[in-house]
Design an enzyme around this catalytic site. Structure first.
Site, short mmCIF file in Angstrom:
data_model
loop_
_atom_site.label_atom_id
_atom_site.label_comp_id
_atom_site.label_asym_id
_atom_site.label_seq_id
_atom_site.Cartn_x
_atom_site.Cartn_y
_atom_site.Cartn_z
N SER A 142 -34.64 6.65 -8.10
CA SER A 142 -33.44 7.50 -8.09
C SER A 142 -33.79 8.89 -8.60
O SER A 142 -34.77 9.06 -9.33
CB SER A 142 -32.38 6.91 -9.01
OG SER A 142 -31.27 7.78 -9.12
N TYR A 157 -30.26 3.03 -16.98
CA TYR A 157 -30.55 3.22 -15.56
C TYR A 157 -31.71 4.20 -15.39
O TYR A 157 -32.65 3.95 -14.61
CB TYR A 157 -29.28 3.74 -14.87
CG TYR A 157 -29.39 3.88 -13.36
CD1 TYR A 157 -29.27 2.76 -12.54
CD2 TYR A 157 -29.57 5.12 -12.75
CE1 TYR A 157 -29.34 2.87 -11.15
CE2 TYR A 157 -29.64 5.25 -11.38
CZ TYR A 157 -29.52 4.12 -10.58
OH TYR A 157 -29.61 4.24 -9.20
P1 NAD Z 1 -25.03 -0.87 -3.38
O1 NAD Z 1 -24.30 -1.34 -4.59
O2 NAD Z 1 -24.29 -0.70 -2.10
O3 NAD Z 1 -26.27 -1.83 -3.08
C1 NAD Z 1 -26.96 -2.51 -4.08
C2 NAD Z 1 -27.49 -3.76 -3.46
O4 NAD Z 1 -28.30 -4.46 -4.41
C3 NAD Z 1 -26.41 -4.72 -3.02
O5 NAD Z 1 -26.82 -5.35 -1.83
C4 NAD Z 1 -26.37 -5.73 -4.17
O6 NAD Z 1 -25.86 -6.96 -3.79
C5 NAD Z 1 -27.86 -5.80 -4.47
N1 NAD Z 1 -28.14 -6.35 -5.78
C6 NAD Z 1 -27.78 -5.86 -7.00
N2 NAD Z 1 -28.24 -6.66 -7.96
C7 NAD Z 1 -28.90 -7.68 -7.36
C8 NAD Z 1 -29.59 -8.82 -7.82
N3 NAD Z 1 -29.69 -9.10 -9.13
N4 NAD Z 1 -30.16 -9.65 -6.92
C9 NAD Z 1 -30.06 -9.41 -5.59
N5 NAD Z 1 -29.42 -8.34 -5.09
C10 NAD Z 1 -28.85 -7.49 -5.96
O7 NAD Z 1 -25.70 0.49 -3.81
P2 NAD Z 1 -26.81 1.42 -3.12
O8 NAD Z 1 -26.44 2.79 -3.48
O9 NAD Z 1 -27.02 1.07 -1.70
O10 NAD Z 1 -28.08 1.01 -3.98
C11 NAD Z 1 -29.36 0.72 -3.41
C12 NAD Z 1 -30.43 1.28 -4.31
O11 NAD Z 1 -30.35 2.70 -4.30
C13 NAD Z 1 -30.29 0.86 -5.78
O12 NAD Z 1 -31.55 0.53 -6.29
C14 NAD Z 1 -29.76 2.11 -6.44
O13 NAD Z 1 -30.10 2.16 -7.81
C15 NAD Z 1 -30.42 3.19 -5.62
N6 NAD Z 1 -29.80 4.52 -5.68
C16 NAD Z 1 -28.49 4.69 -5.32
C17 NAD Z 1 -27.93 5.96 -5.39
C18 NAD Z 1 -26.49 6.23 -5.02
O14 NAD Z 1 -25.97 7.33 -5.33
N7 NAD Z 1 -25.80 5.33 -4.35
C19 NAD Z 1 -28.72 7.06 -5.79
C20 NAD Z 1 -30.05 6.84 -6.13
C21 NAD Z 1 -30.57 5.55 -6.07
#
Ligand code: NAD
Length: 251
Positions: A142, A157
């Site tokens: 991130s 985080y």
């Molecule tokens: P999201 O909540 O839509 O997706 C997260 C996914 O991870 C979901 O499918 C959830 O079910 C799965 N998950 C969480 N904990 C889990 C576990 N213990 N076991 C199995 N699956 C699990 O959010 P997103 O934004 O698509 O996140 C994806 C990645 O991107 C994450 O690692 C997040 O930290 C990172 N990220 C997101 C952002 C943002 O602004 N959305 C920014 C930077 C990084």
């Protein structure tokens, strides 16, 4: 067809960035092996991909569990005969609060889900890629933890996502000679369930970015596609920033 006949594991594939990556990679010719906890969503995702002529399967489970990381690799091998790469993307944000107020349970949950899961995934995936003569592993980190971008109350985080960058650099050095490329993807604020659906929250996050908007999950999936495809064949140990400039903003 940037990923034609490559078999790729994608975790966190039930929503957001992982779900977009699943659709995109399948459209680019990959066999995708989808992981997350919510079985019904994974099943629907697989059906949607197959209805468009793509190749996909799923296994639900918890990325905190080492056996689940291994089971996803085993499924890739039994279903498609091997493994070419992975987008280790599942993650959680946890509670946002100043560290003195943060329960240890939150710290442990965030570090285990975001960072220890990377350890499990790497342990399961690297030996197979090594035997096959190479591959590409991507971990979704991130902008938080790299620049922090003005986000407060995100100690757990940020630590987990920064730790992932250190892990990637070390793994890349260890396995480059086996032609295994290992990179981190650093999205900026992205419109997914993790970012909530409050318009005021979105406006705040968008305002942190010099591009004055959030990313779509599809834009982040495109950056992941680059790292998993042969177009990035000399890229390893890299924190690839796809953050609308948030890491270089002046204030
Ligand atoms: P999201 O909540 O839509 O997706 C997260 C996914 O991870 C979901 O499918 C959830 O079910 C799965 N998950 C969480 N904990 C889990 C576990 N213990 N076991 C199995 N699956 C699990 O959010 P997103 O934004 O698509 O996140 C994806 C990645 O991107 C994450 O690692 C997040 O930290 C990172 N990220 C997101 C952002 C943002 O602004 N959305 C920014 C930077 C990084």
């Amino acid at each position: 067809m940037e990923l034609k006949d490559k078999t790729i594991i994608i975790t966190g594939a039930s929503s957001g960035i992982g779900a977009s990556a699943a659709s995109l990679f399948a459209a680019e010719g990959a066999n995708v092996v989808l992981g997350a906890r919510r079985e019904e969503l994974l099943k629907a995702q697989v059906q949607a991909i197959q209805s468009k002529g793509g190749s996909a399967c799923y296994l639900s489970g918890d990325v905190c569990d080492a056996d689940y990381a291994q089971a996803l690799v085993d499924l890739a091998i039994s279903q498609y005969g091997g493994l070419d790469g992975a987008l280790n993307n599942a993650g959680m944000m946890g509670d946002m609060c100043p560290l003195p107020d943060m329960p240890l349970e939150n710290w442990n949950a965030v570090l285990t889900t975001n960072l220890t899961s990377a350890f499990h995934a790497a342990k399961a995936q690297i030996p197979v890629l090594g035997k096959q003569g190479g591959g590409s592993i991507v971990f979704t980190s991130s902008f938080v933890g790299f620049s922090n971008g003005g986000m407060t109350g995100m100690g757990a985080y940020a630590a987990s996502k920064a730790g992932m960058i250190g892990l990637v650099k070390s793994l890349a050095a260890d396995h480059a000679s086996e032609q295994i490329r290992i990179n981190a993807l650093l999205p900026g604020g992205t419109k997914t369930p993790m970012a909530g659906d409050d318009p005021a929250g979105h406006e705040f996050i968008a305002g942190l970015h010099p591009m004055k908007r959030m990313a779509s999950p599809q834009e982040i999936a495109q950056a992941a596609l680059f790292l998993l495809s042969d177009r990035s064949s000399f890229v390893t140990g890299c924190p690839l920033i796809a953050d609308g400039g948030v890491s270089v903003r002046l204030a």
